[in-house]
Design an enzyme around this catalytic site. Structure first.
Site, PDB file in Angstrom:
ATOM      1  N   LYS A 209       0.713  -1.157   0.004  1.00 44.67           N
ATOM      2  CA  LYS A 209       0.152   0.078  -0.039  1.00 44.67           C
ATOM      3  C   LYS A 209       0.880   1.308  -0.024  1.00 44.67           C
ATOM      4  CE  LYS A 209      -3.538   2.392   2.768  1.00 44.67           C
ATOM      5  NZ  LYS A 209      -4.473   2.190   3.768  1.00 44.67           N
ATOM      6  N   GLU A 215      10.444  -4.623   4.839  1.00 52.05           N
ATOM      7  CA  GLU A 215      10.373  -5.972   4.214  1.00 52.05           C
ATOM      8  C   GLU A 215      10.191  -6.083   2.737  1.00 52.05           C
ATOM      9  OE1 GLU A 215       8.847  -4.750   6.944  1.00 52.05           O
ATOM     10  OE2 GLU A 215       9.046  -6.146   8.385  1.00 52.05           O
ATOM     11  N   GLY A 270      -4.917  -1.678   5.274  1.00 51.78           N
ATOM     12  CA  GLY A 270      -3.978  -2.652   4.838  1.00 51.78           C
ATOM     13  C   GLY A 270      -4.584  -4.011   4.898  1.00 51.78           C
ATOM     14  N   ARG A 271      -5.242  -4.195   6.222  1.00 51.94           N
ATOM     15  CA  ARG A 271      -5.613  -5.636   6.402  1.00 51.94           C
ATOM     16  C   ARG A 271      -6.913  -6.163   5.652  1.00 51.94           C
ATOM     17  NH1 ARG A 271      -4.883  -2.566  10.507  1.00 51.94           N
ATOM     18  NH2 ARG A 271      -6.654  -1.704  11.631  1.00 51.94           N
ATOM     19  N   GLU A 356      -4.897  -6.677  14.856  1.00 52.33           N
ATOM     20  CA  GLU A 356      -4.497  -5.296  14.636  1.00 52.33           C
ATOM     21  C   GLU A 356      -5.523  -4.452  14.446  1.00 52.33           C
ATOM     22  OE1 GLU A 356      -0.917  -4.932  11.656  1.00 52.33           O
ATOM     23  OE2 GLU A 356      -2.621  -4.145  10.362  1.00 52.33           O
ATOM     24  N   HIS A 387      -4.351 -33.165  18.057  1.00 53.68           N
ATOM     25  CA  HIS A 387      -3.178 -33.908  18.555  1.00 53.68           C
ATOM     26  C   HIS A 387      -1.869 -32.940  19.066  1.00 53.68           C
ATOM     27  CE1 HIS A 387      -4.827 -37.748  17.456  1.00 53.68           C
ATOM     28  NE2 HIS A 387      -5.218 -36.912  16.557  1.00 53.68           N
ATOM     29  N   LYS A 515       8.962  -0.418  13.886  1.00 57.11           N
ATOM     30  CA  LYS A 515       9.435  -0.231  12.645  1.00 57.11           C
ATOM     31  C   LYS A 515      10.537   0.717  12.794  1.00 57.11           C
ATOM     32  CE  LYS A 515       5.055  -1.078   9.723  1.00 57.11           C
ATOM     33  NZ  LYS A 515       4.386   0.001   9.136  1.00 57.11           N
TER      34      LYS A 515
HETATM   35  O1  F6P Z   1       2.871  -3.121   9.873  1.00 53.69           O
HETATM   36  C1  F6P Z   1       1.660  -3.081   9.647  1.00 53.69           C
HETATM   37  C2  F6P Z   1       1.058  -2.738   8.234  1.00 53.69           C
HETATM   38  O2  F6P Z   1       0.869  -1.589   8.216  1.00 53.69           O
HETATM   39  C3  F6P Z   1      -0.239  -3.590   8.032  1.00 53.69           C
HETATM   40  O3  F6P Z   1      -1.399  -2.908   8.259  1.00 53.69           O
HETATM   41  C4  F6P Z   1      -0.210  -3.617   6.344  1.00 53.69           C
HETATM   42  O4  F6P Z   1      -0.987  -4.630   5.946  1.00 53.69           O
HETATM   43  C5  F6P Z   1       1.240  -3.999   6.353  1.00 53.69           C
HETATM   44  O5  F6P Z   1       2.006  -3.270   7.221  1.00 53.69           O
HETATM   45  C6  F6P Z   1       1.846  -3.991   5.082  1.00 53.69           C
HETATM   46  O6  F6P Z   1       2.022  -2.499   4.620  1.00 53.69           O
HETATM   47  P1  F6P Z   1       2.035  -2.140   3.122  1.00 53.69           P
HETATM   48  O7  F6P Z   1       1.025  -2.764   2.389  1.00 53.69           O
HETATM   49  O8  F6P Z   1       1.978  -0.555   3.088  1.00 53.69           O
HETATM   50  O9  F6P Z   1       3.403  -2.776   2.554  1.00 53.69           O
END
Ligand code: F6P
Length: 552
Positions: A209, A215, A270-271, A356, A387, A515
């Protein structure tokens, strides 16, 4: 705007507290003894899904009180705010319109005077055209071969949603296309995935987003380096890299052609972005028509949630039951237990969805709450969980409300696996509810020929208290529409709970601190900056890390 009512100060909360005292020790089996129609009363049907709430510690009076509580907390007004583009994500000053992304009726939805359905429709078309070209082999790689592997590079919502759906809908996979999902900044994730693909036939979807997530950008850069190293040229990047983002500037800066960008908007959390162009890998891996059915299922649930009264509203009832256990029975977690191997990422997806969203402790009045909010979500597919951790659910000290999810039909014709799987589903919910009394355990041991001394030694350990709550969700078959409806159902449950808990469910400030510190620590971990100013433990860890890294 959303109400700012502290639920614990409402009249109904007080009544619920008194009601809890009356009901808390009542055995689940007693509820059934008293009401032969309990199953009928407490089960709901939505399309081809049955939801059975009857094995929960509640009566009609409990649900009536919750209906009143939800009214007091202005649930209907809040739902309308959300669906009509109210800026209910107050701390980010944003609307929350993921429901528009599955509004397949295409009826207009206005945000600041603009019909958002127009731009959504354009992106749908772009996704359809693009995914068709991938599937029919028209989109070629730099040596003229069709694309065979899609690598979605994203994290959190930009990874969990599409990956969960791709896994859940395995029987609907396109034969020629394989999707891979890389999220972790641990180089192992990208390196191991790259071993499985060919640079000539792979397509990277950089899904972020913000297009700034450490990452994802690190993984995206490594993917590009690998591609160039393996023979692709700079000019070939356009056929092998596309971006899904709200940030065009950063996408261009990364080197992706703006024509290869699929946009979405800041009003998509995002979620919840699975429903936006973040679903592009699904269009390619399942086909656009399957993706559309997923949206259709979610849209049907949206209509249900928006229009049904509390008495028939499944997400609202799920929300009520969750609050009942969290705030009155002091349950700290909820388990999601799909009896479907392909749903193995479902609980992980709703860990983010739920934790979240509702893992908050400051209310909408900026005050610290003095009651519990979002529970800990966890779970694994049955029967594996049986199990592993079910012991604790059956005989441990915690109250763990469980959602069992299963299907009448399986896509896989494998001997008698399916009836056995479902027998386990039903057995577990029955065992959790009924338990086993001392008398029952004793007669069992006697029937086994144990002596009275042997029985005395072991008897207490053989007792199951029972009255452990569960909700059973039984679908006809796990298809695209059913999955779409189930996901939307859980999303609405989370939203409704956030309204009652008086928190903002659509921001996620709690992920920021870690972060920022990670970014600050990178040069220290690389040995290029001093750790001065850090706490003693962090300095100790850094020093040990640097010292040990020299020894290899
Ligand atoms: O760290 C949380 C978050 O902001 C989530 O809400 C989101 O889904 C994820 O990181 C990834 O963010 P982006 O799509 O901006 O890379």
């Amino acid at each position: 705007m959303l109400s700012k009512i502290n639920p614990t100060t409402t009249q109904t909360w007080e009544k619920l507290t008194a009601h809890y005292q009356q009901i808390k020790d009542k055995k689940l089996t007693e509820f059934f003894d008293e009401d032969p129609l309990r199953f009928e009363t407490f089960s709901q049907r939505f399309k081809n899904i049955l939801i059975d709430f009857s094995k929960n510690q509640l009566g009609k009076d409990t649900m009536e009180l919750f209906s009143r509580l939800f009214n007091e907390c202005k649930i209907s007004e809040s739902i309308e705010h959300q669906f009509t583009g109210g800026k209910i994500n107050r701390t980010e000053n944003r609307a929350v319109l993921h429901t528009a992304l599955r509004n397949i009726s295409k009826s207009p939805i206005y945000l600041e005077g603009k019909n958002v359905m127009l731009s959504i429709n354009e992106v749908w078309k772009q996704m359809e055209v693009f995914s068709n070209k991938i599937i029919n082999g028209e989109h070629k790689g730099y040596t003229g071969k069709p694309i065979s592997d899609i690598i979605n590079v994203g994290i959190g919502g930009s990874d969990l949603g599409p990956q969960m759906v791709y896994e859940a809908l395995k029987p609907y996979h396109q034969k020629r296309i394989k999707c891979h999902y890389v999220s972790n900044i641990d180089g192992a994730h990208m390196a191991e995935t790259l071993k499985k693909v060919n640079p000539e036939t792979c397509l990277f979807i950089i899904a972020s987003k913000t297009f700034t997530t450490q990452e994802t950008m690190t993984n995206a850069n490594s993917a590009r380096d690998w591609f160039l190293e393996k023979g692709g040229g700079i000019n070939d990047i356009s056929s092998h890299f596309v971006a899904v983002s709200t940030n065009s500037e950063k996408v261009v800066e990364f080197g992706i052609d703006p024509n290869n960008m699929f946009v979405f908007w800041d009003w998509v959390g995002g979620r919840y972005s699975l429903w936006s162009s973040i679903g592009l890998s699904l269009c390619c891996g399942l086909g656009f028509s399957s993706y559309w059915k997923l949206l259709e299922g979610a849209h049907e649930m949206d209509i249900h949630f928006r229009n049904e009264s509390f008495e028939n509203n499944i997400p609202l009832q799920m929300a009520a039951i969750g609050i009942w256990y969290t705030n009155f029975f002091e349950a700290e977690s909820e388990a999601i237990l799909p009896y479907d191997q392909n749903m193995h990422r479902f609980a992980a997806y709703f860990q983010q969805g739920n934790m979240e969203s509702n893992g908050k402790s400051v209310d909408r009045n900026s005050k610290k709450v003095d009651y519990s909010t979002g529970p800990i979500i966890w779970g694994e597919p049955g029967t594996n969980g049986q199990h592993a951790f079910y012991q604790l659910i059956h005989q441990g000290t915690h109250t763990i409300p469980c959602d069992f999810i299963g299907f009448v039909n399986s896509h896989y014709q494998m001997g008698d696996h399916h009836p056995k799987l479902m027998a386990n589903f039903f057995a577990q919910t029955e065992a959790l509810m009924k338990g086993k009394s001392k008398i029952e355990a004793q007669s069992e041991l006697e029937a086994m020929g144990k002596t009275s001394n042997e029985i005395k030694e072991i008897l207490d350990f053989k007792v199951f208290e029972g009255s452990k709550p569960s909700t059973s969700i039984l679908g006809e078959i796990l298809d695209e529409k059913t999955l779409g409806s189930l996901i939307a159902c859980y999303e609405h449950k989370i939203f409704a709970q956030g309204i009652v808990w008086n928190i903002y469910s659509y921001d996620q400030w709690g992920v920021e601190l870690g972060k920022a510190l990670a970014n600050e620590l990178v040069p220290m971990v690389k040995g290029k900056a001093t750790s001065k100013g850090k706490d003693a433990s962090t300095i100790g860890l850094l020093n040990a890390y640097l010292e040990l890294s020299k020894s290899r």
